[in-house]
Write an enzyme that holds these catalytic residues in place. Structure first.
Site, mmCIF file in Angstrom:
data_model
loop_
_atom_site.group_PDB
_atom_site.id
_atom_site.type_symbol
_atom_site.label_atom_id
_atom_site.label_comp_id
_atom_site.label_asym_id
_atom_site.label_seq_id
_atom_site.Cartn_x
_atom_site.Cartn_y
_atom_site.Cartn_z
ATOM 1 N N LYS A 44 15.625 4.916 65.118
ATOM 2 C CA LYS A 44 15.076 3.554 65.217
ATOM 3 C C LYS A 44 14.510 3.109 63.871
ATOM 4 C CE LYS A 44 10.692 3.179 66.826
ATOM 5 N NZ LYS A 44 9.827 2.494 65.871
ATOM 6 N N ARG B 263 5.668 -4.194 64.505
ATOM 7 C CA ARG B 263 5.276 -4.467 63.122
ATOM 8 C C ARG B 263 6.463 -4.550 62.172
ATOM 9 N NH1 ARG B 263 0.428 -3.466 61.083
ATOM 10 N NH2 ARG B 263 1.448 -2.628 59.264
ATOM 11 N N ARG C 29 -3.618 -1.052 60.015
ATOM 12 C CA ARG C 29 -2.343 -0.817 59.313
ATOM 13 C C ARG C 29 -2.075 -2.052 58.463
ATOM 14 N NH1 ARG C 29 2.268 1.202 63.258
ATOM 15 N NH2 ARG C 29 3.331 1.659 61.311
ATOM 16 N N VAL D 150 -2.077 10.595 56.393
ATOM 17 C CA VAL D 150 -1.354 9.322 56.238
ATOM 18 C C VAL D 150 -2.029 8.239 57.073
ATOM 19 C CG1 VAL D 150 0.880 8.160 56.503
ATOM 20 C CG2 VAL D 150 0.809 10.550 55.763
HETATM 21 C C1 UD1 Z 1 6.432 3.747 58.917
HETATM 22 C C2 UD1 Z 1 6.989 4.156 60.259
HETATM 23 C C3 UD1 Z 1 5.937 4.930 61.050
HETATM 24 C C4 UD1 Z 1 5.423 6.107 60.224
HETATM 25 C C5 UD1 Z 1 4.962 5.652 58.845
HETATM 26 C C6 UD1 Z 1 4.591 6.812 57.926
HETATM 27 C C7 UD1 Z 1 8.582 2.414 60.791
HETATM 28 C C8 UD1 Z 1 8.926 1.227 61.614
HETATM 29 N N1 UD1 Z 1 7.371 2.956 60.991
HETATM 30 O O1 UD1 Z 1 5.328 2.886 59.161
HETATM 31 O O2 UD1 Z 1 6.537 5.388 62.256
HETATM 32 O O3 UD1 Z 1 4.337 6.706 60.897
HETATM 33 O O4 UD1 Z 1 6.015 4.913 58.187
HETATM 34 O O5 UD1 Z 1 5.666 7.670 57.774
HETATM 35 O O6 UD1 Z 1 9.389 2.885 60.015
HETATM 36 N N2 UD1 Z 1 -0.660 1.072 53.709
HETATM 37 C C9 UD1 Z 1 -1.540 0.259 53.029
HETATM 38 N N3 UD1 Z 1 -1.133 -1.006 52.712
HETATM 39 C C10 UD1 Z 1 0.099 -1.493 53.037
HETATM 40 C C11 UD1 Z 1 0.993 -0.637 53.715
HETATM 41 C C12 UD1 Z 1 0.580 0.645 54.041
HETATM 42 O O7 UD1 Z 1 -2.660 0.656 52.717
HETATM 43 O O8 UD1 Z 1 0.400 -2.642 52.709
HETATM 44 C C13 UD1 Z 1 -1.073 2.453 54.072
HETATM 45 C C14 UD1 Z 1 -1.152 2.673 55.580
HETATM 46 O O9 UD1 Z 1 -2.396 2.243 56.109
HETATM 47 C C15 UD1 Z 1 -0.936 4.171 55.684
HETATM 48 C C16 UD1 Z 1 0.017 4.468 54.516
HETATM 49 O O10 UD1 Z 1 -0.054 3.336 53.663
HETATM 50 O O11 UD1 Z 1 -2.160 4.851 55.473
HETATM 51 C C17 UD1 Z 1 1.460 4.703 54.904
HETATM 52 O O12 UD1 Z 1 1.904 3.630 55.727
HETATM 53 P P1 UD1 Z 1 3.421 3.137 55.711
HETATM 54 O O13 UD1 Z 1 4.276 4.155 55.069
HETATM 55 O O14 UD1 Z 1 3.459 1.744 55.189
HETATM 56 O O15 UD1 Z 1 3.794 3.068 57.260
HETATM 57 P P2 UD1 Z 1 4.738 2.023 57.957
HETATM 58 O O16 UD1 Z 1 5.853 1.626 57.045
HETATM 59 O O17 UD1 Z 1 3.930 0.936 58.591
#
Ligand code: UD1
Length: 423
Positions: free
Chosen positions: A22, A94, A123, A330
């Site tokens: 997914k 999201r 998030r 994370v």
């Molecule tokens: C994606 C996955 C999710 C997985 C995560 C980490 C999808 C749809 N979802 O989520 O299942 O758990 O990767 O492998 O693929 N962060 C910030 N600012 C931002 C963006 C992120 O501070 O603008 C932080 C988040 O709070 C978190 C970290 O970065 O602590 C990693 O998040 P991220 O890799 O962005 O997760 P997602 O892409 O939302």
């Protein structure tokens, strides 16, 4: 609303085919909007999140045809004329926020709802927006919506992700491949989902260097074409079934159609539990250990231990012979499953971003409630080894991310059935 009734105690024996991923599919679906012709993607799982994103794409004017029995999705982006992703769809998932990068990248304009809250704490999307600004895209916020506007060609620049983010890397790739003269993403995510997206964008005609490393250099091209692609298998579903196969001493599961490399550090940790793992091409066989050894883990970005498998790991550790710790670096708040496992008899407590687990505790059937996707599947794993019957409520979370879960488990001997919550 549906629930599962699970009678625990059966060993799991047999073969489970692994579905398409997914999280890897969603960025490809967004990327299809960047092409000048239709894109066809095979190995798309039949999941609620895929149907939601199909609707997000349709709102933009794209023609979407999902041949469900073939797991094949065709997206024709040539009719896109409504450059918006509304709140009622983005709040459901999201990843709809990928529409921001795709629409502004292709059309120079986008209006996409901010995603809002999440069951596992804050998030943010600040890095998606700051990165786009660094590229030269104009970003403003209006009544809960992000409005992005970009000139035909942008100079680009460099942006460092801190922390590394899968979603932000994807959105910045989508925004830059057609628009930025040169854009460099530092500390880019290296997850297989990002690597697959880069490979597909290159097949469409993009110029991206550094694939699979944490520095991606994108040089904008004038156009991209539609492609035919096969989506990667789901590494999180694979890890979940490997754990399922280790939790009862008489279990042995063969998992087919997987990519063992995508598991990263998960496999070496998994072997430390005493489980036997045999890898033969795209087939993994797992044989449960007599006794599970306690193994502490800490989640990290890829290839480290994935955060999407920490809840399942902690569940397995309730059945290990001794004490262990699971730390999520994370996402700090991703422990909503713990009180539910305690209701089943687990001995575990959370302090900051670590859960301490004392094993082995016998689990006893009870009613438990799903709170998010990975938490829900952990409750299923626990119920499968618990005495007597459990009911797992609110399994709509599971339907977002596990294709045919109960059928796959029934086929290997689990006693699990789906009922309406009112039954
Ligand atoms: C994606 C996955 C999710 C997985 C995560 C980490 C999808 C749809 N979802 O989520 O299942 O758990 O990767 O492998 O693929 N962060 C910030 N600012 C931002 C963006 C992120 O501070 O603008 C932080 C988040 O709070 C978190 C970290 O970065 O602590 C990693 O998040 P991220 O890799 O962005 O997760 P997602 O892409 O939302």
């Amino acid at each position: 609303m549906d629930k599962f009734i699970i009678k625990g105690g059966n060993p799991l024996n047999g073969t489970i085919p692994i579905s398409g991923s997914k999280n890897a599919a969603l960025p490809l679906m967004a990327a299809s909007l960047l092409g000048d012709s239709e894109t066809t993607i095979t190995n798309i799982p039949r999941l609620k999140d895929i149907y939601t994103f199909n609707n997000v794409l349709r709102v933009s004017g794209a023609h979407v045809n999902f041949e469900e029995e073939k797991n094949t999705l065709s997206i024709d982006p040539t009719h896109v004329n409504h450059l918006e992703a509304p709140y009622d769809l983005v709040r459901k998932m999201r990843a709809s926020f990928y529409m921001l990068g795709a629409l502004v990248g292709k059309h120079g304009e986008a209006k996409v709802s901010l995603p809002g809250g999440c069951a596992w704490g804050p998030r943010p999307v600040d890095l998606h927006l700051k990165g786009m600004e660094a590229m030269g895209i104009n970003i403003s916020l209006e009544k809960g919506y992000v409005i992005a506007k970009a000139d035909k060609k942008l100079k680009g620049g460099t942006f460092t992700l801190d922390p590394s983010s899968v979603g932000a890397t994807i959105n910045l790739l989508l925004a830059s491949v057609l628009r930025a003269e040169k854009f460099v993403i530092k500390n880019a995510a290296k997850e297989p989902d990002v690597v697959q997206l880069c490979k597909v964008l290159i097949k469409m005609g993009a110029d991206i260097k550094g694939i699979g490393t944490d520095i991606l250099t994108i040089r904008g091209v004038d156009s991209l074409s539609g492609v035919e692609i096969h989506n990667d298998p789901d590494r999180i579903e694979l890890g979940t079934f490997m754990i399922a196969g280790a939790m009862h001493p008489d279990s042995e599961l063969t998992l087919t159609g997987c990519n063992p490399e995508h598991l990263g550090d998960f496999t070496p940790f998994f072997k430390k539990t005493g489980a036997k793992v045999d890898i033969d091409g795209d087939v993994i066989t797992v044989k449960a250990p007599e006794k599970i050894k306690p193994v502490s883990i800490k989640t990290e970005v890829y290839p480290g231990f994935p955060t999407d498998l920490q809840a399942q790991w902690a569940t397995m550790m309730t059945q290990a012979d001794g004490n262990s710790k699971v730390t999520d670096t994370v996402y700090f708040d991703r422990f909503s499953y713990v009180p539910e496992l305690v209701r089943l008899g687990a001995d575990m407590d959370v302090e900051k971003n670590t859960v301490r687990i004392s094993g082995k505790t016998p689990l006893k059937g009870a009613s438990v409630m799903s709170t998010d996707l990975r938490a829900s599947v952990s409750l299923v794993l626990a119920a499968l080894v618990a005495e007597n019957s459990s009911e797992v409520l609110r399994i709509y979370h599971l339907d977002r991310g596990y294709e045919s879960l109960e059928q796959k488990l029934q086929a290997v001997g689990a006693d699990i059935k789906r009922l309406d919550e009112n039954e």
